[in-house]
Design a protein around this motif. Structure first.
Motif, PDB file in Angstrom:
ATOM      1  N   ASP A 212      14.584  -0.830 -41.981  1.00 24.26           N
ATOM      2  CA  ASP A 212      14.165  -2.140 -42.492  1.00 24.26           C
ATOM      3  C   ASP A 212      15.307  -3.157 -42.458  1.00 24.26           C
ATOM      4  N   ASN A 213      16.543  -2.662 -42.334  1.00 22.22           N
ATOM      5  CA  ASN A 213      17.701  -3.557 -42.248  1.00 22.22           C
ATOM      6  C   ASN A 213      18.302  -3.573 -40.839  1.00 22.22           C
ATOM      7  N   ASP A 214      17.468  -3.273 -39.851  1.00 28.75           N
ATOM      8  CA  ASP A 214      17.856  -3.351 -38.445  1.00 28.75           C
ATOM      9  C   ASP A 214      19.072  -2.507 -38.082  1.00 28.75           C
ATOM     10  N   ALA A 215      19.179  -1.342 -38.743  1.00 34.60           N
ATOM     11  CA  ALA A 215      20.206  -0.367 -38.324  1.00 34.60           C
ATOM     12  C   ALA A 215      19.502   0.716 -37.500  1.00 34.60           C
ATOM     13  N   PHE A 216      20.281   1.644 -36.926  1.00 39.92           N
ATOM     14  CA  PHE A 216      19.720   2.669 -36.035  1.00 39.92           C
ATOM     15  C   PHE A 216      20.051   4.060 -36.588  1.00 39.92           C
ATOM     16  N   PRO A 217      19.176   4.586 -37.469  1.00 40.85           N
ATOM     17  CA  PRO A 217      19.495   5.884 -38.081  1.00 40.85           C
ATOM     18  C   PRO A 217      19.104   7.098 -37.245  1.00 40.85           C
ATOM     19  N   SER A 218      19.963   8.126 -37.316  1.00 39.90           N
ATOM     20  CA  SER A 218      19.602   9.466 -36.828  1.00 39.90           C
ATOM     21  C   SER A 218      19.656  10.370 -38.044  1.00 39.90           C
ATOM     22  N   MET A 219      18.624  11.176 -38.237  1.00 36.86           N
ATOM     23  CA  MET A 219      18.570  12.021 -39.436  1.00 36.86           C
ATOM     24  C   MET A 219      18.743  13.490 -39.048  1.00 36.86           C
ATOM     25  N   VAL A 220      19.696  14.147 -39.722  1.00 41.15           N
ATOM     26  CA  VAL A 220      19.960  15.556 -39.426  1.00 41.15           C
ATOM     27  C   VAL A 220      18.964  16.448 -40.168  1.00 41.15           C
ATOM     28  N   VAL A 221      18.174  17.208 -39.403  1.00 42.76           N
ATOM     29  CA  VAL A 221      17.304  18.233 -39.999  1.00 42.76           C
ATOM     30  C   VAL A 221      17.854  19.554 -39.481  1.00 42.76           C
ATOM     31  N   ARG A 222      18.658  20.208 -40.323  1.00 47.61           N
ATOM     32  CA  ARG A 222      19.357  21.406 -39.796  1.00 47.61           C
ATOM     33  C   ARG A 222      18.450  22.627 -39.812  1.00 47.61           C
ATOM     34  N   ASP A 223      17.392  22.575 -40.687  1.00 48.24           N
ATOM     35  CA  ASP A 223      16.554  23.761 -40.835  1.00 48.24           C
ATOM     36  C   ASP A 223      15.103  23.307 -40.912  1.00 48.24           C
ATOM     37  N   SER A 224      14.431  23.651 -41.999  1.00 48.22           N
ATOM     38  CA  SER A 224      13.013  23.296 -42.119  1.00 48.22           C
ATOM     39  C   SER A 224      12.830  22.458 -43.388  1.00 48.22           C
ATOM     40  N   VAL A 225      11.726  21.751 -43.469  1.00 51.05           N
ATOM     41  CA  VAL A 225      11.467  20.922 -44.659  1.00 51.05           C
ATOM     42  C   VAL A 225       9.959  20.691 -44.807  1.00 51.05           C
ATOM     43  N   HIS A 226       9.508  20.685 -46.060  1.00 52.39           N
ATOM     44  CA  HIS A 226       8.101  20.353 -46.313  1.00 52.39           C
ATOM     45  C   HIS A 226       7.968  18.853 -46.524  1.00 52.39           C
ATOM     46  N   VAL A 227       7.121  18.231 -45.730  1.00 44.44           N
ATOM     47  CA  VAL A 227       6.803  16.819 -45.971  1.00 44.44           C
ATOM     48  C   VAL A 227       5.325  16.761 -46.345  1.00 44.44           C
ATOM     49  N   LEU A 228       5.040  16.111 -47.470  1.00 48.90           N
ATOM     50  CA  LEU A 228       3.658  15.926 -47.915  1.00 48.90           C
ATOM     51  C   LEU A 228       3.408  14.430 -48.006  1.00 48.90           C
ATOM     52  N   PRO A 229       2.143  13.997 -47.836  1.00 55.81           N
ATOM     53  CA  PRO A 229       1.892  12.572 -48.052  1.00 55.81           C
ATOM     54  C   PRO A 229       2.062  12.274 -49.540  1.00 55.81           C
ATOM     55  N   ARG A 230       2.568  11.099 -49.899  1.00 56.10           N
ATOM     56  CA  ARG A 230       2.701  10.797 -51.330  1.00 56.10           C
ATOM     57  C   ARG A 230       1.316  10.706 -51.976  1.00 56.10           C
ATOM     58  N   GLU A 231       0.342  10.202 -51.181  1.00 55.75           N
ATOM     59  CA  GLU A 231      -1.025  10.081 -51.696  1.00 55.75           C
ATOM     60  C   GLU A 231      -2.024  10.566 -50.649  1.00 55.75           C
ATOM     61  N   VAL A 232      -3.156  11.079 -51.124  1.00 55.60           N
ATOM     62  CA  VAL A 232      -4.270  11.430 -50.238  1.00 55.60           C
ATOM     63  C   VAL A 232      -5.489  10.644 -50.723  1.00 55.60           C
ATOM     64  N   LEU A 233      -6.044   9.817 -49.861  1.00 60.54           N
ATOM     65  CA  LEU A 233      -7.175   8.951 -50.217  1.00 60.54           C
ATOM     66  C   LEU A 233      -6.937   8.223 -51.545  1.00 60.54           C
ATOM     67  N   GLY A 234      -5.765   7.677 -51.695  1.00 57.65           N
ATOM     68  CA  GLY A 234      -5.438   6.878 -52.879  1.00 57.65           C
ATOM     69  C   GLY A 234      -5.116   7.699 -54.122  1.00 57.65           C
ATOM     70  N   LYS A 235      -5.116   9.020 -53.998  1.00 62.55           N
ATOM     71  CA  LYS A 235      -4.780   9.872 -55.162  1.00 62.55           C
ATOM     72  C   LYS A 235      -3.423  10.520 -54.928  1.00 62.55           C
ATOM     73  N   SER A 236      -2.595  10.557 -55.987  1.00 62.96           N
ATOM     74  CA  SER A 236      -1.267  11.162 -55.852  1.00 62.96           C
ATOM     75  C   SER A 236      -1.378  12.648 -55.483  1.00 62.96           C
TER      76      SER A 236
END
Ligand SMILES: Cc1cc2nc3c(=O)[nH]c(=O)nc-3n(C[C@H](O)[C@H](O)[C@H](O)COP(=O)(O)OP(=O)(O)OC[C@H]3O[C@@H](n4cnc5c(N)ncnc54)[C@H](O)[C@@H]3O)c2cc1C
Ligand SMILES: NC(=O)C1=CN([C@@H]2O[C@H](COP(=O)(O)OP(=O)(O)OC[C@H]3O[C@@H](n4cnc5c(N)ncnc54)[C@H](OP(=O)(O)O)[C@@H]3O)[C@@H](O)[C@H]2O)C=CC1
Ligand SMILES: O=C(O)C(=O)Cc1c[nH]c2ccccc12
Length: 422
Positions: A212-236
């Motif tokens: 959002d500030n016009d920088a160029f990030p690279s993110m290190v994912v060295r292993d595994s990670v769970h990503v969940l949506p913050r909300e599903v159909l408007g519910k947390s």
């Protein structure tokens, strides 16, 4: 003149008797115990190393941070959030809530008091807690005080110290290196190539902020990670998990979470993000690793604005070498490598706390009370709701003991008065 070190110590250190528990840490956990004790009429002292309450939130969080769980899961005991607060209060709103919480319960911590050691004295049956003065107050700086009392409440948190991994070659890197605890906003990174080490909630959101500030990030994912949506159909998603947990076993709720994640986010392997074999809630319980609640970073990964890279092999003066043999040019490094407890650094006790600074027993029954008047609040790996639940139990238990002891002292005093008349 012969100086006897112990005698020097004896004369230079002030002693303070605390008629009630000594609480270490004025974050949400320390404040919550304080509020519950006030309600029970039990006096206490809170010792805080910083010069304000909730120093993690005031001094070590970035500008755009919001609570990532809905507000009903983040409020402290006995005082709800104001009704006009949004579902996910901002960092500033949360700080304002905590300031009002302290004011409302008339909680006045002793600031600039870093606890350096705490030990239980078997002979007297008392805790001896040593602090050193910190901060800018010249009169107080380095002054040592010993607080003595019957109960000790550890409320220094799961995030007391920043984890700064020893990464090969980082000392040779020419650009700025910070921990995410010092990151405020992406403004100073405009146009820069930044490597963000770590892909927890901090790493992900900082990458988003850099975009959002016009920088160029690279993110290190060295292993595994769970990503969940913050909300599903408007519910947390978190709210849904709590709801399902009332009826279903953890493993089944985890399966539901993963199906929802797949439906909303799709397959993440294509993006370089592998899921751990253990489910998100079980992993949080077992290891403390918090699932990432996605708030927009994934779409930036999909669009290529955030690059996902594997582990770091070593840093060079202007680039980083990755474990897959690639080299990436970089201008700055942000370590979003997490936090740790500092309890083993100062608490001289090994029965109740592990060497990682967490209580040995499990939530909800065996994690908050040790022996000889020792308590822990805020080490449940369940965020603010875990801290609140601990605070209620700890304050009730202490209040019971305190009332019992003061009753005995009163009887003792009464006896002494009666006998002194003869
Ligand atoms: C960026 C971030 C966002 C988070 N967001 C959420 C969220 O949305 N929802 C949620 O439920 N949880 C969240 N958490 C989890 C977090 O642990 C809690 O929000 C909360 O701050 C924990 O409160 P605490 O009082 O236990 O610890 P802290 O807030 O860390 O407070 C501990 C206090 O102890 C003091 N202290 C430490 N060592 C000493 C010492 N030796 N002597 C004296 N004082 C000492 C510290 O200065 C600090 O003020 C978040 C954590 C982080 C890092
Ligand atoms: N309210 C909100 O929106 C937010 C909440 N938070 C909370 O704050 C707490 C701390 O979060 P966070 O700061 O993200 O820390 P975490 O501990 O959650 O994540 C640390 C990350 O750093 C990685 N890491 C650690 N060491 C290395 C290394 N040597 N090389 C490469 N990667 C490394 C870890 O990888 P690995 O897993 O492989 O060890 C992990 O991805 C969490 O509970 C989180 O939920 C944080 C930010 C925002
Ligand atoms: O944000 C944090 O660090 C928390 O600990 C909040 C939290 C507790 N349990 C969770 C399960 C999934 C995501 C966040 C949390």
């Amino acid at each position: 003149m012969v100086r006897i070190p112990d005698m020097d110590d004896f004369f230079s250190r002030r002693c303070v008797w605390v008629n009630g528990p000594i609480i270490v840490g004025a974050g949400p956990s320390g404040l919550a115990v304080g509020a519950c004790l006030k309600e029970q009429g039990v006096p206490f002292e809170i010792l805080e190393r910083s010069d304000c309450i909730a120093s993690l939130w005031q001094k070590r969080t970035y500008d755009r941070l919001k609570l990532h769980l809905p507000k009903q899961f983040c409020q402290l005991p006995k005082m709800p959030f104001p009704a006009h607060y949004p579902e996910y209060p901002t960092r500033n709103q949360f700080i304002e809530y905590l300031e009002n919480y302290a004011k409302n319960f008339d909680i006045k911590p002793r600031f600039n008091q870093t606890v350096q050691s705490a030990r239980y004295d078997e002979t007297s049956g008392l805790w001896r807690v040593r602090t050193v003065g910190s901060g800018c107050d010249a009169g107080n700086r380095n002054a040592e005080i010993e607080y003595i009392g019957r109960w000790l409440v550890v409320a220094t948190g799961e995030n007391a110290e920043q984890v700064m991994p020893d990464l090969d070659g980082l000392g040779e890197f020419c650009g700025p290196v910070i921990h995410v605890g010092e990151y405020k906003s992406g403004e100073r990174y405009r146009g820069k190539k930044v490597i963000v080490v770590g892909c927890g909630n901090s790493g992900m959101e900082v990458c988003l902020d850099l975009c959002d500030n016009d920088a160029f990030p690279s993110m290190v994912v060295r292993d595994s990670v769970h990503v969940l949506p913050r909300e599903v159909l408007g519910k947390s998603t978190f709210g849904l998990a709590v709801f399902f947990m009332k009826w279903l076993p953890l493993w089944m709720v985890d399966k539901i979470m993963l199906i929802l994640a797949w439906l909303v986010l799709g397959n993440l392997e294509k993006l370089g993000i592998k899921r751990p074999s253990m489910g998100p809630l079980e992993l949080k319980n077992v290891s403390g690793r918090t699932p990432v609640l996605d708030y927009g970073a994934l779409s930036k990964i999909r669009s290529g604005d955030i690059k996902v890279v594997p582990g770091v092999k070593r840093f060079w003066s202007k680039k980083v070498e990755l474990v897959d043999g690639r080299f990436v040019d970089i201008d700055a490094v942000i370590l979003a490598t997490g936090y740790r407890s500092n309890v083993p650094q100062w608490l001289q006790e090994t029965d109740f706390f592990t060497k990682d600074g967490f209580p040995k027993g499990g939530f909800p029954n065996n994690n908050w009370k040790g022996k000889s008047g020792l308590y822990a609040v805020g080490f449940t790996r369940r965020g603010l709701s875990g801290a609140s639940s601990d605070a209620v139990k700890v304050s009730q238990d202490i209040a019971k003991g305190w009332k019992e002891e003061t009753k005995q002292t009163r009887i003792g005093a009464c006896h002494r008065r009666c006998f002194s008349q003869f």
